[in-house]
Design a protein around this motif. Structure first.
Motif, PDB file in Angstrom:
ATOM      1  N   LEU A  53     -42.144 -18.616  -8.421  1.00  0.00           N
ATOM      2  CA  LEU A  53     -41.477 -17.316  -8.352  1.00  0.00           C
ATOM      3  C   LEU A  53     -41.447 -16.613  -9.708  1.00  0.00           C
ATOM      4  O   LEU A  53     -41.580 -15.390  -9.780  1.00  0.00           O
ATOM      5  CB  LEU A  53     -40.052 -17.520  -7.834  1.00  0.00           C
ATOM      6  N   ASN A  79     -36.777 -15.839  -0.687  1.00  0.00           N
ATOM      7  CA  ASN A  79     -37.281 -16.334  -1.974  1.00  0.00           C
ATOM      8  C   ASN A  79     -36.474 -17.504  -2.517  1.00  0.00           C
ATOM      9  O   ASN A  79     -36.950 -18.224  -3.406  1.00  0.00           O
ATOM     10  CB  ASN A  79     -37.292 -15.202  -3.007  1.00  0.00           C
ATOM     11  N   ILE A 100     -34.667 -10.537  -8.912  1.00  0.00           N
ATOM     12  CA  ILE A 100     -34.533 -10.619  -7.459  1.00  0.00           C
ATOM     13  C   ILE A 100     -33.202 -10.045  -6.984  1.00  0.00           C
ATOM     14  O   ILE A 100     -33.130  -9.395  -5.931  1.00  0.00           O
ATOM     15  CB  ILE A 100     -34.704 -12.080  -6.972  1.00  0.00           C
ATOM     16  N   HIS A 159     -41.950 -16.293   2.106  1.00  0.00           N
ATOM     17  CA  HIS A 159     -40.562 -15.872   1.947  1.00  0.00           C
ATOM     18  C   HIS A 159     -40.118 -14.957   3.085  1.00  0.00           C
ATOM     19  O   HIS A 159     -38.926 -14.886   3.394  1.00  0.00           O
ATOM     20  CB  HIS A 159     -40.351 -15.181   0.590  1.00  0.00           C
ATOM     21  N   ILE A 169     -45.754 -17.862  -1.675  1.00  0.00           N
ATOM     22  CA  ILE A 169     -44.898 -16.694  -1.893  1.00  0.00           C
ATOM     23  C   ILE A 169     -44.747 -15.904  -0.598  1.00  0.00           C
ATOM     24  O   ILE A 169     -43.651 -15.436  -0.246  1.00  0.00           O
ATOM     25  CB  ILE A 169     -45.479 -15.786  -3.001  1.00  0.00           C
ATOM     26  N   ASP A 180     -35.377  -9.978   0.626  1.00  0.00           N
ATOM     27  CA  ASP A 180     -36.057 -11.029  -0.146  1.00  0.00           C
ATOM     28  C   ASP A 180     -35.269 -12.324  -0.218  1.00  0.00           C
ATOM     29  O   ASP A 180     -35.571 -13.182  -1.058  1.00  0.00           O
ATOM     30  CB  ASP A 180     -36.341 -10.537  -1.574  1.00  0.00           C
TER      31      ASP A 180
END
Length: 374
Positions: free
Chosen positions: A203, A195, A156, A220, A217, A192
């Protein structure tokens, strides 16, 4: 009597009569109009193979040259070799500097993401390090850059930093005003961030997600907008990029099923760079894919899903500077990219063992991995 200027004799020569070492006196173009070689190019065996691959029949070359003493080439100064070595070393140091700035930015982002729920984002520190990294962006290209080390659980953070860099470039390449470039980079960096509110068990789940987990999900995007809502140093476009980067121009995306006219330009940019880096980085549940194959998939997505103009710019700019890049083909062979046709930028000519492989014609092959760039 000394000649003050060289006299150059030019002639149109058949390809079958060409010898290595001659110099072009006129540009050579492909049958579709793309420039193959510039005037002044010295034709070596590799260039001759490329001309034959494109079925060029005749070229204009210099057939003779008389030089004066004033224009004659000087003897090679051996001391210049050490200067060249120093230049090469300086280039390596610059590339190392970019990696160092990149690694620092990864650490900043990781720390900022992990603390964002409990405290404000350290936005000014992040901006300073982002600017320091972008200051070395001449040493970055989306197709050839790879992090020196990457834990797949840190995906990420790497995705965020790479999206920031690629979004900065795409904003610049696409003709946006300079004031938008850094904001587009912020859009990539924070797209992102939502997240951090998603359960890590979902995740980083290595198997397929359930319908309920997919819905979680997808939240996010809204989470990201909420986190950025009170961050003053970013504009509304950055917040909308967090919310809209999964929207599609045909209205099939999420969370609001917006059509292209309602998607912010930063979100359109990040929507492209996010797909590219998500597919070319190793993840818990997915191995990295070939950047060239990913570009082909993005090109397909441009028909109705992504902004086609931005996709075309991203593909052409990312692939335009890779002559001399060493690559591994899908059949395991290693070769060097020697020419990229603007009409088929993901399928260049590759020299393998002295032979030219035309990936436009040999569709069963593709570039599997970029090994090194020139």
């Amino acid at each position: 009597m000394e000649l003050s200027e060289g006299i150059i004799v030019m002639a149109s020569i058949s390809i079958v009569e060409l010898k290595p070492g001659v110099k072009l006196s006129k540009e050579v173009y492909t049958p579709l109009g793309g420039m193959l070689f510039r005037k002044g190019t010295v034709l070596l065996p590799r260039e001759l193979d490329i001309l034959r691959a494109f079925m060029v029949q005749y070229v204009e070359v210099d057939t003779g040259e008389v030089e004066s003493k004033r224009t004659a080439k000087p003897a090679v100064d051996k001391s210049s070799l050490s200067e060249q070595s120093l230049s090469d070393e300086a280039g390596a140091n610059k590339y190392s500097t970019f990696h160092e700035e990149y690694d620092k930015l990864i650490s900043f982002v990781k720390s900022a993401y992990q603390s964002a729920l409990a405290a404000e984002l350290p936005i000014y520190e992040l901006r300073n390090q982002l600017e320091a990294t972008i200051g070395q962006i001449k040493d970055y290209n989306p197709l050839t850059f790879a992090p020196r080390s990457m834990n797949k659980y840190d995906y990420i953070y790497h995705n965020s930093v790479l999206c920031a860099l690629s979004s900065y470039l795409l904003a610049k390449w696409s003709g946006l005003q300079q004031k938008d470039w850094m904001q587009a980079a912020f859009a990539g960096l924070f797209h992102d961030i939502g997240n951090i509110k998603i359960d890590s068990a979902i995740l980083y789940k290595p198997t397929s997600l359930s319908a309920a987990e997919i819905e979680e999900i997808r939240k996010h995007t809204a989470y990201g907008y909420q986190i950025l809502k009170n961050v003053r140093a970013v504009n509304e476009g950055v917040r909308l990029a967090a919310l809209q980067h999964h929207e599609k121009v045909d209205g099939s995306g999420y969370p609001l099923r917006l059509d292209g006219s309602k998607i912010h330009i930063y979100a359109k940019i990040v929507g492209i760079t996010d797909i590219f880096h998500a597919m070319t980085l190793n993840r818990v549940y997915q191995k990295a894919q070939s950047p060239y194959l990913v570009l082909e998939q993005i090109h397909t997505e441009a028909f109705g899903k992504l902004d086609p103009t931005l996709v075309r710019i991203f593909i052409q700019k990312a692939t335009a500077i890779h002559h001399g890049t060493m690559v591994r083909l899908s059949n395991g062979q290693v070769g060097e990219i020697v020419f990229t046709d603007s009409n088929h930028p993901t399928r260049p000519l590759v020299s393998v063992g002295g032979e030219i492989v035309n990936l436009t014609q040999q569709r069963q092959l593709h570039i599997e991995e970029v090994l090194s760039s020139n």
